[in-house]
Scaffold this active site. Structure first.
Site, PDB file in Angstrom:
ATOM      1  N   PRO A 151       0.786  -1.229   0.000  1.00 20.84           N
ATOM      2  CA  PRO A 151       0.000   0.000   0.000  1.00 20.84           C
ATOM      3  C   PRO A 151       0.825   1.290   0.000  1.00 20.84           C
ATOM      4  O   PRO A 151       1.850   1.379   0.667  1.00 20.84           O
ATOM      5  CB  PRO A 151      -0.833  -0.098   1.286  1.00 20.84           C
ATOM      6  CG  PRO A 151      -0.133  -1.096   2.126  1.00 20.84           C
ATOM      7  CD  PRO A 151       0.538  -2.050   1.183  1.00 20.84           C
ATOM      8  N   ARG A 207       5.635  12.352  -3.061  1.00 18.91           N
ATOM      9  CA  ARG A 207       5.685  12.966  -1.719  1.00 18.91           C
ATOM     10  C   ARG A 207       6.751  12.261  -0.887  1.00 18.91           C
ATOM     11  O   ARG A 207       7.181  11.165  -1.217  1.00 18.91           O
ATOM     12  CB  ARG A 207       4.326  12.803  -1.037  1.00 18.91           C
ATOM     13  CG  ARG A 207       3.209  13.516  -1.766  1.00 18.91           C
ATOM     14  CD  ARG A 207       1.883  13.274  -1.079  1.00 18.91           C
ATOM     15  NE  ARG A 207       1.961  13.661   0.322  1.00 18.91           N
ATOM     16  CZ  ARG A 207       1.086  13.244   1.258  1.00 18.91           C
ATOM     17  NH1 ARG A 207       0.113  12.434   0.945  1.00 18.91           N
ATOM     18  NH2 ARG A 207       1.214  13.652   2.501  1.00 18.91           N
ATOM     19  N   TYR A 247      11.562   8.303   1.323  1.00 25.84           N
ATOM     20  CA  TYR A 247      11.413   7.196   0.366  1.00 25.84           C
ATOM     21  C   TYR A 247      12.143   7.404  -0.963  1.00 25.84           C
ATOM     22  O   TYR A 247      12.091   6.533  -1.829  1.00 25.84           O
ATOM     23  CB  TYR A 247       9.918   6.945   0.110  1.00 25.84           C
ATOM     24  CG  TYR A 247       9.166   6.562   1.375  1.00 25.84           C
ATOM     25  CD1 TYR A 247       9.544   5.448   2.115  1.00 25.84           C
ATOM     26  CD2 TYR A 247       8.092   7.327   1.841  1.00 25.84           C
ATOM     27  CE1 TYR A 247       8.883   5.103   3.282  1.00 25.84           C
ATOM     28  CE2 TYR A 247       7.419   6.983   3.004  1.00 25.84           C
ATOM     29  CZ  TYR A 247       7.827   5.871   3.719  1.00 25.84           C
ATOM     30  OH  TYR A 247       7.169   5.526   4.871  1.00 25.84           O
ATOM     31  N   ASN A 278       7.822  -5.774  -0.751  1.00 20.48           N
ATOM     32  CA  ASN A 278       7.720  -4.659   0.199  1.00 20.48           C
ATOM     33  C   ASN A 278       6.248  -4.532   0.583  1.00 20.48           C
ATOM     34  O   ASN A 278       5.461  -3.951  -0.170  1.00 20.48           O
ATOM     35  CB  ASN A 278       8.221  -3.351  -0.417  1.00 20.48           C
ATOM     36  CG  ASN A 278       8.189  -2.209   0.597  1.00 20.48           C
ATOM     37  OD1 ASN A 278       7.617  -2.340   1.682  1.00 20.48           O
ATOM     38  ND2 ASN A 278       8.789  -1.090   0.238  1.00 20.48           N
ATOM     39  N   HIS A 314       3.719  -4.485   9.401  1.00 13.21           N
ATOM     40  CA  HIS A 314       3.654  -4.373  10.856  1.00 13.21           C
ATOM     41  C   HIS A 314       2.372  -4.935  11.446  1.00 13.21           C
ATOM     42  O   HIS A 314       2.224  -4.995  12.652  1.00 13.21           O
ATOM     43  CB  HIS A 314       3.820  -2.893  11.248  1.00 13.21           C
ATOM     44  CG  HIS A 314       4.881  -2.184  10.451  1.00 13.21           C
ATOM     45  ND1 HIS A 314       6.201  -2.590  10.474  1.00 13.21           N
ATOM     46  CD2 HIS A 314       4.823  -1.149   9.564  1.00 13.21           C
ATOM     47  CE1 HIS A 314       6.907  -1.812   9.650  1.00 13.21           C
ATOM     48  NE2 HIS A 314       6.086  -0.940   9.083  1.00 13.21           N
ATOM     49  N   ASP A 351       0.881 -15.701   6.890  1.00 11.13           N
ATOM     50  CA  ASP A 351       0.380 -17.048   6.610  1.00 11.13           C
ATOM     51  C   ASP A 351       0.513 -17.377   5.120  1.00 11.13           C
ATOM     52  O   ASP A 351       0.838 -18.509   4.756  1.00 11.13           O
ATOM     53  CB  ASP A 351      -1.081 -17.183   7.057  1.00 11.13           C
ATOM     54  CG  ASP A 351      -1.223 -17.220   8.577  1.00 11.13           C
ATOM     55  OD1 ASP A 351      -0.199 -17.404   9.272  1.00 11.13           O
ATOM     56  OD2 ASP A 351      -2.355 -17.069   9.075  1.00 11.13           O
ATOM     57  N   HIS A 359      12.549  -3.022   2.411  1.00  8.30           N
ATOM     58  CA  HIS A 359      11.996  -1.725   2.783  1.00  8.30           C
ATOM     59  C   HIS A 359      12.932  -0.631   2.305  1.00  8.30           C
ATOM     60  O   HIS A 359      14.161  -0.726   2.475  1.00  8.30           O
ATOM     61  CB  HIS A 359      11.826  -1.615   4.298  1.00  8.30           C
ATOM     62  CG  HIS A 359      10.855  -2.612   4.827  1.00  8.30           C
ATOM     63  ND1 HIS A 359       9.502  -2.474   4.672  1.00  8.30           N
ATOM     64  CD2 HIS A 359      11.048  -3.801   5.456  1.00  8.30           C
ATOM     65  CE1 HIS A 359       8.895  -3.513   5.204  1.00  8.30           C
ATOM     66  NE2 HIS A 359       9.810  -4.346   5.677  1.00  8.30           N
ATOM     67  N   LEU A 360      12.345   0.413   1.756  1.00  9.34           N
ATOM     68  CA  LEU A 360      13.128   1.557   1.290  1.00  9.34           C
ATOM     69  C   LEU A 360      13.829   2.241   2.462  1.00  9.34           C
ATOM     70  O   LEU A 360      15.016   2.557   2.399  1.00  9.34           O
ATOM     71  CB  LEU A 360      12.189   2.569   0.612  1.00  9.34           C
ATOM     72  CG  LEU A 360      11.499   2.078  -0.665  1.00  9.34           C
ATOM     73  CD1 LEU A 360      10.204   2.838  -0.880  1.00  9.34           C
ATOM     74  CD2 LEU A 360      12.429   2.254  -1.851  1.00  9.34           C
ATOM     75  N   SER A 361      13.059   2.490   3.512  1.00 11.56           N
ATOM     76  CA  SER A 361      13.595   3.224   4.665  1.00 11.56           C
ATOM     77  C   SER A 361      14.188   2.255   5.680  1.00 11.56           C
ATOM     78  O   SER A 361      13.878   1.054   5.663  1.00 11.56           O
ATOM     79  CB  SER A 361      12.478   4.049   5.315  1.00 11.56           C
ATOM     80  OG  SER A 361      11.463   3.202   5.836  1.00 11.56           O
ATOM     81  N   ARG A 378       7.229   0.512  13.689  1.00 12.24           N
ATOM     82  CA  ARG A 378       7.822   0.008  12.431  1.00 12.24           C
ATOM     83  C   ARG A 378       8.956  -0.992  12.689  1.00 12.24           C
ATOM     84  O   ARG A 378       9.506  -1.574  11.755  1.00 12.24           O
ATOM     85  CB  ARG A 378       8.350   1.169  11.580  1.00 12.24           C
ATOM     86  CG  ARG A 378       7.267   2.083  11.078  1.00 12.24           C
ATOM     87  CD  ARG A 378       7.817   3.131  10.121  1.00 12.24           C
ATOM     88  NE  ARG A 378       6.978   4.300  10.101  1.00 12.24           N
ATOM     89  CZ  ARG A 378       5.879   4.452   9.358  1.00 12.24           C
ATOM     90  NH1 ARG A 378       5.489   3.515   8.531  1.00 12.24           N
ATOM     91  NH2 ARG A 378       5.165   5.571   9.422  1.00 12.24           N
TER      92      ARG A 378
HETATM   93  O1  CA2 Z   1      10.340   1.771   4.038  1.00 19.65           O
HETATM   94  C1  CA2 Z   1       9.495   1.097   3.452  1.00 19.65           C
HETATM   95  O2  CA2 Z   1       9.675   0.609   2.339  1.00 19.65           O
HETATM   96  C2  CA2 Z   1       8.105   0.904   4.094  1.00 19.65           C
HETATM   97  O3  CA2 Z   1       7.666  -0.414   3.775  1.00 19.65           O
HETATM   98  C3  CA2 Z   1       7.201   1.955   3.477  1.00 19.65           C
HETATM   99  C4  CA2 Z   1       5.811   1.992   4.101  1.00 19.65           C
HETATM  100  C5  CA2 Z   1       5.906   2.080   5.614  1.00 19.65           C
HETATM  101  O4  CA2 Z   1       4.619   2.003   6.185  1.00 19.65           O
HETATM  102  C6  CA2 Z   1       6.773   0.975   6.199  1.00 19.65           C
HETATM  103  O5  CA2 Z   1       6.855   1.158   7.594  1.00 19.65           O
HETATM  104  C7  CA2 Z   1       8.165   1.021   5.609  1.00 19.65           C
HETATM  105  C8  CA2 Z   1       5.024   3.208   3.599  1.00 19.65           C
HETATM  106  C9  CA2 Z   1       4.972   3.400   2.127  1.00 19.65           C
HETATM  107  C10 CA2 Z   1       4.369   4.756   1.856  1.00 19.65           C
HETATM  108  O6  CA2 Z   1       4.869   5.242   0.643  1.00 19.65           O
HETATM  109  C11 CA2 Z   1       4.696   6.557   0.348  1.00 19.65           C
HETATM  110  C12 CA2 Z   1       5.319   7.010  -0.781  1.00 19.65           C
HETATM  111  C13 CA2 Z   1       5.209   8.340  -1.129  1.00 19.65           C
HETATM  112  C14 CA2 Z   1       4.453   9.197  -0.367  1.00 19.65           C
HETATM  113  C15 CA2 Z   1       3.815   8.744   0.755  1.00 19.65           C
HETATM  114  C16 CA2 Z   1       3.933   7.402   1.117  1.00 19.65           C
END
Ligand code: CA2
Length: 146
Positions: free
Chosen positions: A9, A17, A22, A73, A79, A86, A99-101, A110
């Site tokens: 998602p 953004r 990210y 991802n 979380h 499963d 994960h990107l971050s 997280r």
């Molecule tokens: O770091 C990651 O890849 C995450 O999976 C990204 C998720 C976050 O909930 C996880 O904790 C770590 C969030 C993705 C949201 O992506 C956005 C991209 C652009 C603008 C806003 C949100």
């Protein structure tokens, strides 16, 4: 060798953004870089994104019949989702969590992953390169088995 790249998602918003967290690449840019890498290894990628937990479960089930492994991802579902955990356990093909971050440098919620224990491995914190590192490791691991 066929591999599924699966994005969860909100990752469809990449590049629009929060570039500080990210990165500035769009999802299409990341997919293109991964396809480029896969070509070097003669691997074939299918890239999918969904904002819906059930669709991600379906994509994992479907991958069982045609993919050697998955780079995943799960976004925020990482979380929370026992359903994804499963599904990963059930399909019996290696899944690499990416994960990107650096989730461990962020909020405590997280730091918890429902899926890590059932994944082959995990790469976090390298921006889009988390995907390429995960993909490279998966391809090399699958090649070793041949
Ligand atoms: O770091 C990651 O890849 C995450 O999976 C990204 C998720 C976050 O909930 C996880 O904790 C770590 C969030 C993705 C949201 O992506 C956005 C991209 C652009 C603008 C806003 C949100």
């Amino acid at each position: 060798m066929k591999i599924l790249i699966l994005h969860g998602p909100n990752l469809n918003l990449l590049g629009t953004r929060e570039p500080g967290i990210y990165g500035s690449l769009t999802l299409a840019d990341i997919n293109a870089k991964l396809v480029e890498l896969a070509v070097e290894y003669h691997a074939e990628l299918t890239c999918k994104q969904s904002n819906h937990e059930g669709d991600l479960v379906d994509a994992l089930h479907d991958a069982r019949s045609w993919a050697g492994g998955v780079v995943f991802n799960p976004g925020a579902y990482t979380h929370t989702s026992i359903a994804l955990r499963d599904a990963i356990s059930a399909i019996g093909i290696p899944v690499v969590e990416v994960h990107l971050s650096n989730v461990y440098a962020r909020e405590e919620f997280r730091h918890v992953s429902m899926i890590s224990a059932v994944c082959k491995g995990k790469v976090v914190g390298f921006g889009w390169r988390s995907y390429s590192l995960g993909l490279r490791a998966l391809i090399e691991m699958l090649s070793d088995k041949k």
